[in-house]
Design a protein around this motif. Sequence first.
Motif, short mmCIF file in Angstrom:
data_model
loop_
_atom_site.label_atom_id
_atom_site.label_comp_id
_atom_site.label_asym_id
_atom_site.label_seq_id
_atom_site.Cartn_x
_atom_site.Cartn_y
_atom_site.Cartn_z
N ALA A 47 -2.36 -4.81 3.79
CA ALA A 47 -2.81 -5.40 2.41
C ALA A 47 -3.72 -6.32 2.59
O ALA A 47 -4.50 -6.35 1.54
CB ALA A 47 -1.59 -5.99 1.81
N ILE A 48 -3.92 -7.12 3.67
CA ILE A 48 -4.89 -8.20 3.68
C ILE A 48 -6.09 -7.31 3.98
O ILE A 48 -7.33 -7.61 3.39
CB ILE A 48 -4.50 -9.03 4.55
N GLN A 53 -11.60 -5.25 2.28
CA GLN A 53 -12.41 -4.10 2.06
C GLN A 53 -12.93 -4.00 0.70
O GLN A 53 -13.99 -3.58 0.11
CB GLN A 53 -11.66 -2.94 2.50
N LEU A 54 -12.17 -4.62 -0.31
CA LEU A 54 -12.39 -4.60 -1.58
C LEU A 54 -12.78 -5.69 -2.36
O LEU A 54 -13.01 -5.71 -3.56
CB LEU A 54 -11.12 -3.76 -2.55
N SER A 55 -12.70 -6.82 -1.72
CA SER A 55 -12.85 -8.07 -2.35
C SER A 55 -14.37 -8.07 -3.14
O SER A 55 -14.78 -8.74 -3.83
CB SER A 55 -12.73 -9.46 -1.42
N ASN A 56 -15.59 -7.43 -2.62
CA ASN A 56 -16.60 -7.49 -3.00
C ASN A 56 -16.87 -6.28 -3.99
O ASN A 56 -18.02 -6.24 -4.49
CB ASN A 56 -17.75 -7.42 -1.92
N LYS A 57 -15.90 -5.56 -4.38
CA LYS A 57 -16.11 -4.70 -5.43
C LYS A 57 -15.89 -5.11 -6.66
O LYS A 57 -14.99 -6.07 -6.67
CB LYS A 57 -15.16 -3.35 -5.14
N LYS A 58 -16.16 -4.61 -7.56
CA LYS A 58 -16.37 -5.49 -9.06
C LYS A 58 -14.96 -4.64 -9.63
O LYS A 58 -15.02 -4.13 -10.74
CB LYS A 58 -17.38 -5.01 -9.91
N PRO A 76 -2.59 -9.60 -2.10
CA PRO A 76 -3.91 -10.34 -1.65
C PRO A 76 -5.08 -10.08 -2.39
O PRO A 76 -5.85 -10.88 -2.76
CB PRO A 76 -3.90 -9.51 -0.13
N LEU A 77 -5.33 -8.86 -2.72
CA LEU A 77 -6.72 -8.63 -3.51
C LEU A 77 -6.41 -9.37 -5.15
O LEU A 77 -7.20 -9.86 -5.56
CB LEU A 77 -6.78 -7.42 -3.97
N THR A 162 -10.62 5.60 4.94
CA THR A 162 -9.67 4.78 5.23
C THR A 162 -9.89 3.36 5.28
O THR A 162 -10.83 2.89 5.21
CB THR A 162 -9.15 5.29 6.94
N TYR A 163 -8.66 2.57 5.57
CA TYR A 163 -9.08 1.01 5.58
C TYR A 163 -7.88 0.61 6.72
O TYR A 163 -6.90 1.24 6.88
CB TYR A 163 -8.91 0.42 4.25
N GLY A 164 -8.15 -0.54 7.21
CA GLY A 164 -7.25 -1.23 7.98
C GLY A 164 -7.09 -0.53 9.33
O GLY A 164 -7.89 0.38 9.84
N LYS A 165 -5.84 -0.89 10.14
CA LYS A 165 -5.41 -0.02 11.37
C LYS A 165 -5.15 1.37 11.24
O LYS A 165 -4.82 1.66 10.30
CB LYS A 165 -4.52 -0.75 11.99
N LYS A 166 -5.79 2.32 11.97
CA LYS A 166 -5.89 3.72 11.79
C LYS A 166 -4.35 4.01 11.92
O LYS A 166 -3.52 3.60 13.16
CB LYS A 166 -6.50 4.47 12.95
N SER A 167 -3.79 4.90 10.97
CA SER A 167 -2.43 5.28 11.23
C SER A 167 -2.56 6.39 12.40
O SER A 167 -3.37 6.97 12.51
CB SER A 167 -2.12 6.05 10.05
N PRO A 168 -1.17 6.62 12.89
CA PRO A 168 -1.13 7.64 13.99
C PRO A 168 -1.75 9.19 13.52
O PRO A 168 -1.65 9.65 12.36
CB PRO A 168 0.57 7.77 14.27
#
Length: 172
Positions: A47-48, A53-58, A76-77, A162-168
């Motif tokens: 979630a962080i 990744q999205l904090s600079n998006k409007k 978090p966002l 994708t975002y964050g740690k890669k899923s299996p």
Amino acid sequence: MKIFVIAALASVLFIHCTSTKIYIVRHAEKDSVGQDPDLTAAGLQRAIDLADQLSNKKIRNIYSTNTNRTKQTATPLSERKNLKIQVYENDTLQKFLYRILESGDNALIVGHSNTTLRMLKELSLSPAMNSIADDDYDNLFIVTLKSRSGPSGFDLKLKETTYGKKSPAPAN
């Protein structure tokens, strides 16, 4: 008078040159215990990562179903942007999605494995995957409104990332 006309034209051009984006994700990793589980430590980190990744998006609106795991994924966002998480219902997805597109505001929607792809299909988009595995949490779908002229009144483009740690990797 000329300045007013130039300013009006500039604002019209700006509106038409920008595009609305809807960011759609499944909630992050959840605990396996309980009717309405919380996120695990890995889920809280994801979630962080999403907020990073999205904090600079409007993004102007954040939507979540009324479950702990989806709201915790959005938190978090929500806190970074000082935006309230708005709850949506799964039974009116198409109207909900078109209302977001009509608003012109960028939005994050946090859903579930059984609704995330359904949302894309409600918008007449064709995601590469047919289902989201139980242990797949890293998908980020970006729907961009290019213009209001497509068959549904909207010309939409889908980007899958994708975002964050890669899923299996999915099992064959």
